[in-house]
Design an enzyme around this catalytic site. Structure first.
Site, short mmCIF file in Angstrom:
data_model
loop_
_atom_site.label_atom_id
_atom_site.label_comp_id
_atom_site.label_asym_id
_atom_site.label_seq_id
_atom_site.Cartn_x
_atom_site.Cartn_y
_atom_site.Cartn_z
N ASN A 10 -12.51 45.48 133.88
CA ASN A 10 -13.39 44.60 134.66
C ASN A 10 -13.53 43.30 133.90
OD1 ASN A 10 -15.44 43.35 136.05
ND2 ASN A 10 -17.05 44.79 135.47
N TRP A 11 -12.82 42.29 134.38
CA TRP A 11 -12.77 41.02 133.64
C TRP A 11 -14.02 40.16 133.86
CZ3 TRP A 11 -6.95 39.37 134.84
CH2 TRP A 11 -6.10 40.34 134.29
N LYS A 12 -14.87 40.56 134.77
CA LYS A 12 -16.12 39.84 135.06
C LYS A 12 -15.84 38.34 135.29
CE LYS A 12 -18.62 43.31 132.47
NZ LYS A 12 -19.84 43.71 131.80
N HIS A 95 -21.84 47.70 140.69
CA HIS A 95 -21.87 47.52 139.23
C HIS A 95 -23.31 47.21 138.81
CE1 HIS A 95 -21.27 45.70 135.27
NE2 HIS A 95 -20.15 46.40 135.23
N GLU A 97 -24.55 45.10 136.95
CA GLU A 97 -24.93 43.67 136.99
C GLU A 97 -25.24 43.25 138.42
OE1 GLU A 97 -21.49 42.33 134.80
OE2 GLU A 97 -22.31 43.41 133.07
N GLU A 167 -21.91 54.54 134.32
CA GLU A 167 -22.09 53.46 133.35
C GLU A 167 -23.57 53.34 132.99
OE1 GLU A 167 -18.61 50.52 133.48
OE2 GLU A 167 -20.12 49.80 134.88
N GLY A 173 -21.91 46.28 127.57
CA GLY A 173 -21.88 45.00 126.86
C GLY A 173 -22.80 44.95 125.66
N SER A 213 -19.25 49.88 126.81
CA SER A 213 -18.76 49.61 125.45
C SER A 213 -17.63 50.54 125.00
CB SER A 213 -19.92 49.63 124.44
OG SER A 213 -20.87 48.64 124.77
#
Ligand code: PEP
Length: 251
Positions: A10-12, A95, A97, A167, A173, A213
């Site tokens: 997941n490159w965000k 997700h 976020e 997650e 992160g 992570s």
């Protein structure tokens, strides 16, 4: 039943066009094609360029989010058919976020899961508890509720293809990872819930990734757990070497 692991990057909201295509090329050149399935999730604006690098390869690509409608007056949004138009196979839905920074409700996430299948995409449905919820002993209740609302609008046939990503929010992160035992416990609980909701056969087919992570140094131990079927990787997916080391750990 053996499930093929899925290791996804997941490159965000990172990279630029050149670095995104170089990363895709590096992953393509460094991967053997056997072992774990690989998928990458670039920012929307680089999906087309990344798709061109990866087309005709076994590496899949997908969107980091989508809207549940197919089209309409939804400024700034992207639909499922737009993603399939760009060759996407997957889409990340719910997700943490999106849930915690952008306020997406579990009900909205469920609409997106159904719309993803409608569009011919495989949703990667993310679930996970905050540190406060874990400390209060609410982990199971939280992830079961997110899962229940996430799958509310899909058929059992669609559910078999679903990917779930556990997650824990406190591990994303932060550099802090769930221990393999902590992760396995929740994964087994999730598979138990899926068994009750569908059947043992269906639950045995659904891949449940771990995310939070994940890095080369902890991947092998996490991925060796019975109910962990791959990883959803943020930070460590931005470098070819660290991402491919995680892919290799999933063998
Ligand atoms: C993620 O964003 O899904 C994630 C797990 O990020 P990180 O690996 O950086 O914790």
């Amino acid at each position: 039943m053996t499930r093929r692991a899925l290791v996804a990057g997941n490159w965000k909201m990172n990279l630029d066009r050149e670095r995104a295509t170089a990363l895709a090329r590096g992953i393509l050149e460094g991967s053997s094609g056997d072992g774990a399935e690989i998928a990458v999730f670039p920012p929307f604006v680089y999906l087309d360029a990344v798709g061109r690098v990866l087309e005709s390869s076994p590496i899949a690509w997908g969107g980091q989010n989508m809207h549940f409608a197919t089209s309409g007056a939804f400024t700034g949004e992207i639909s499922g058919p737009m993603l399939t138009d760009l060759g996407a196979r997957y889409v990340i839905v719910g997700h943490s976020e999106r849930r915690h920074v952008f306020g997406e409700s579990a009900e909205l996430v469920g609409r997106k899961v159904a719309a993803a299948f409608e569009a011919g995409l495989v949703p990667v449905l993310c679930v996970g508890e905050t540190i406060e919820q874990r400390r209060a002993g609410e982990t199971r209740q939280v992830v079961f509720d997110q899962l229940a609302q996430g799958v509310a609008g899909i058929t059992p046939e669609q559910a078999e293809k679903l990917v779930v990503a556990y997650e824990p929010v406190w591990a994303i992160g932060t550099g802090e990872t769930a221990t393999p035992e902590q992760a396995q416990e929740v994964h087994a609980d999730l598979r138990g819930w899926l068994t009750e909701r569908y059947s043992r056969e269906t639950a045995a087919r659904i891949r449940i990734q771990y995310g939070g992570s994940v890095k080369p140094s902890n991947a092998a131990e996490l991925l060796a757990q019975d109910d962990i079927d791959g990883a959803l990787v943020g930070g460590a997916s931005l470098e070819v070497e660290s991402f491919l080391a995680i892919v290799a750990a999933a063998r």
